[in-house]
Scaffold this active site. Sequence first.
Site, PDB file in Angstrom:
ATOM      1  NE  ARG A  40      35.522  39.092  43.705  1.00  0.00           N
ATOM      2  CZ  ARG A  40      36.595  39.836  43.982  1.00  0.00           C
ATOM      3  NH1 ARG A  40      37.679  39.297  44.490  1.00  0.00           N
ATOM      4  NH2 ARG A  40      36.586  41.135  43.764  1.00  0.00           N
ATOM      5  CE1 TYR A  50      41.153  29.771  48.500  1.00  0.00           C
ATOM      6  CE2 TYR A  50      40.275  31.690  47.358  1.00  0.00           C
ATOM      7  CZ  TYR A  50      41.310  31.060  48.020  1.00  0.00           C
ATOM      8  OH  TYR A  50      42.505  31.704  48.195  1.00  0.00           O
ATOM      9  NE  ARG A  80      46.504  43.812  43.219  1.00  0.00           N
ATOM     10  CZ  ARG A  80      46.901  43.197  42.103  1.00  0.00           C
ATOM     11  NH1 ARG A  80      48.055  42.562  42.082  1.00  0.00           N
ATOM     12  NH2 ARG A  80      46.145  43.213  41.021  1.00  0.00           N
ATOM     13  CD  GLN A 128      34.526  37.027  48.965  1.00  0.00           C
ATOM     14  OE1 GLN A 128      35.576  36.895  49.584  1.00  0.00           O
ATOM     15  NE2 GLN A 128      34.496  37.131  47.658  1.00  0.00           N
ATOM     16  CG  LEU A 152      46.308  45.295  37.568  1.00  0.00           C
ATOM     17  CD1 LEU A 152      47.228  44.818  36.448  1.00  0.00           C
ATOM     18  CD2 LEU A 152      47.100  46.147  38.543  1.00  0.00           C
ATOM     19  N   PRO A 186      36.560  42.398  48.744  1.00  0.00           N
ATOM     20  CG  PRO A 186      35.766  40.258  48.352  1.00  0.00           C
ATOM     21  CD  PRO A 186      35.597  41.668  47.909  1.00  0.00           C
TER      22      PRO A 186
HETATM   23  C1  LIG Z   1      45.563  41.087  50.284  1.00  0.00           C
HETATM   24  C2  LIG Z   1      44.492  40.559  49.381  1.00  0.00           C
HETATM   25  C3  LIG Z   1      43.511  39.735  49.896  1.00  0.00           C
HETATM   26  C4  LIG Z   1      42.465  39.280  49.073  1.00  0.00           C
HETATM   27  N1  LIG Z   1      41.444  38.555  49.635  1.00  0.00           N
HETATM   28  C5  LIG Z   1      40.355  38.257  48.888  1.00  0.00           C
HETATM   29  C6  LIG Z   1      39.191  37.725  49.478  1.00  0.00           C
HETATM   30  O1  LIG Z   1      39.063  37.604  50.695  1.00  0.00           O
HETATM   31  N2  LIG Z   1      38.161  37.369  48.646  1.00  0.00           N
HETATM   32  C7  LIG Z   1      38.230  37.566  47.291  1.00  0.00           C
HETATM   33  O2  LIG Z   1      37.283  37.229  46.576  1.00  0.00           O
HETATM   34  N3  LIG Z   1      39.304  38.139  46.718  1.00  0.00           N
HETATM   35  C8  LIG Z   1      40.347  38.516  47.479  1.00  0.00           C
HETATM   36  N4  LIG Z   1      41.389  39.194  46.919  1.00  0.00           N
HETATM   37  C9  LIG Z   1      41.299  39.634  45.500  1.00  0.00           C
HETATM   38  C10 LIG Z   1      40.796  41.089  45.431  1.00  0.00           C
HETATM   39  O3  LIG Z   1      39.482  41.200  45.919  1.00  0.00           O
HETATM   40  C11 LIG Z   1      40.852  41.627  43.987  1.00  0.00           C
HETATM   41  O4  LIG Z   1      39.972  40.859  43.197  1.00  0.00           O
HETATM   42  C12 LIG Z   1      42.251  41.574  43.374  1.00  0.00           C
HETATM   43  O5  LIG Z   1      43.192  42.115  44.286  1.00  0.00           O
HETATM   44  C13 LIG Z   1      42.341  42.295  42.032  1.00  0.00           C
HETATM   45  O6  LIG Z   1      42.014  43.659  42.167  1.00  0.00           O
HETATM   46  P1  LIG Z   1      43.168  44.815  42.261  1.00  0.00           P
HETATM   47  O7  LIG Z   1      44.016  44.691  41.030  1.00  0.00           O
HETATM   48  O8  LIG Z   1      42.385  46.096  42.309  1.00  0.00           O
HETATM   49  O9  LIG Z   1      43.949  44.551  43.504  1.00  0.00           O
HETATM   50  C14 LIG Z   1      42.456  39.624  47.708  1.00  0.00           C
HETATM   51  C15 LIG Z   1      43.476  40.431  47.190  1.00  0.00           C
HETATM   52  C16 LIG Z   1      44.473  40.911  48.008  1.00  0.00           C
HETATM   53  C17 LIG Z   1      45.531  41.821  47.435  1.00  0.00           C
END
Ligand SMILES: Cc1cc2nc3c(=O)[nH]c(=O)nc-3n(C[C@H](O)[C@H](O)[C@H](O)COP(=O)(O)O)c2cc1C
Length: 390
Positions: A236, A188, A331, A101, A308, A25
């Site tokens: 989560r 949250y 990301r 989610q 990551l 999400p």
């Molecule tokens: C733009 C953005 C919005 C996000 N929104 C949510 C969200 O709605 N719910 C959530 O649990 N995590 C959210 N996250 C966290 C991501 O789901 C993820 O756990 C986090 O980016 C780490 O993973 P990555 O290193 O692959 O980006 C968000 C992250 C980003 C970058």
Amino acid sequence: MSGIQLFSPLSVRDVTLRNRIVVPPMHQYSAVKGFPTDWHLMNAGKFAAGGAGLVIVESTKVERRGCGTVGDLGIWDDKFIAPLGRLVKFIHEQNAVAGIQLGHSGRKARANRPWEGDGPLTRRPEIEDWDAWTPVAPSAIAHSEKWPVPRALGTAEVKDLVEAWGQAGRRAHEAGFDVLELHGAHGYLVHEFLSERSNQRDDAYGGSELNRMRFLIEVTEAVRKHWPAGKPLFVRLSVEDNAGWGPEQSVKLATILKGKGVDVIDCSSGGITDVAPILGKEIKYNYQVPLSDYVKHHADIMTMAVGLIIHGDQAEQILRRGQADLIAVGREILNNPNWPMDAALKLGVEGPFRNVPPQFGYWLGTRDKRGFGTRPSTWQTGLEETGKLL
Ligand SMILES: Cc1cc2nc3c(=O)[nH]c(=O)nc-3n(C[C@H](O)[C@H](O)[C@H](O)COP(=O)(O)O)c2cc1C
């Protein structure tokens, strides 16, 4: 398929994912009064068309008060079912599984969009329901100095909120989603109940560890009543929050949740304090993978690793080491929505474009057969050079 685990299907209850790649999400902050826009269709659509097995739509709020920003998606009324259903239909047309989610921002509600200045929003005349949007939480304790003190929820209000989550689960089902994830992480509302730092209640929802877990347990029960037995339920968690809640508590909670019909723990961290969710360590590739590994083996439940994970062979290594069942790429998939195709090529998967729409798949497959597709992976070499491998 070539023995590559990242591209092996996974069945959870009656739902089968074509591979282990999940789009986690990610808020787009682009809804209008809670409704999805064309942006959401494009956003979810491109990831589904790019080959991910499961696309989880961002944290969608179970009540209006739970919106983090003016651009959060909503699911607190039946009027949201049809517009969300439009996203589901498009995701399904690309042969991906559609997830959503459910969330509530608690004391971090009524905030700016990140790129408009992270932190609480200041009153604006165009927000007509400003007072009704007052942040609520288990206790009247601010997230940090820069955040307002939330209003503590009364016991009856907590019970109403449990029901609001249940109704949101029903609406998600009616919109056609296949997978539901409950947002219990990142500081949250649900996490605020779990943490002693933010929960100092003296009713059945505060005090002992089990009492602090009660809200999420009841939410899970309420959701499961409306969410069909054949559909998977994920939760989560911030498995480590660096403020008193850690892997041992998460394992106890995951074990209880498993008994209530939860199938997968999505293992994240942090968010209850202003400290970045990297547990004070230098941020590294795979920084949350050990949390997934721990929960998976101690609670005997499927897990999703996130954080990551950037390269295909990195993801494959996590699966081969048995540290997770699913890999979420956040990301990096914003950077490259076709990440699954790219990973399939780099990992040498046979027919790397077999599962993507023919509008791309046909042409790329033809090119691949002529030997122009394969790309070497750079991850292992890169890590050895920089010493960043955990
Ligand atoms: C733009 C953005 C919005 C996000 N929104 C949510 C969200 O709605 N719910 C959530 O649990 N995590 C959210 N996250 C966290 C991501 O789901 C993820 O756990 C986090 O980016 C780490 O993973 P990555 O290193 O692959 O980006 C968000 C992250 C980003 C970058």
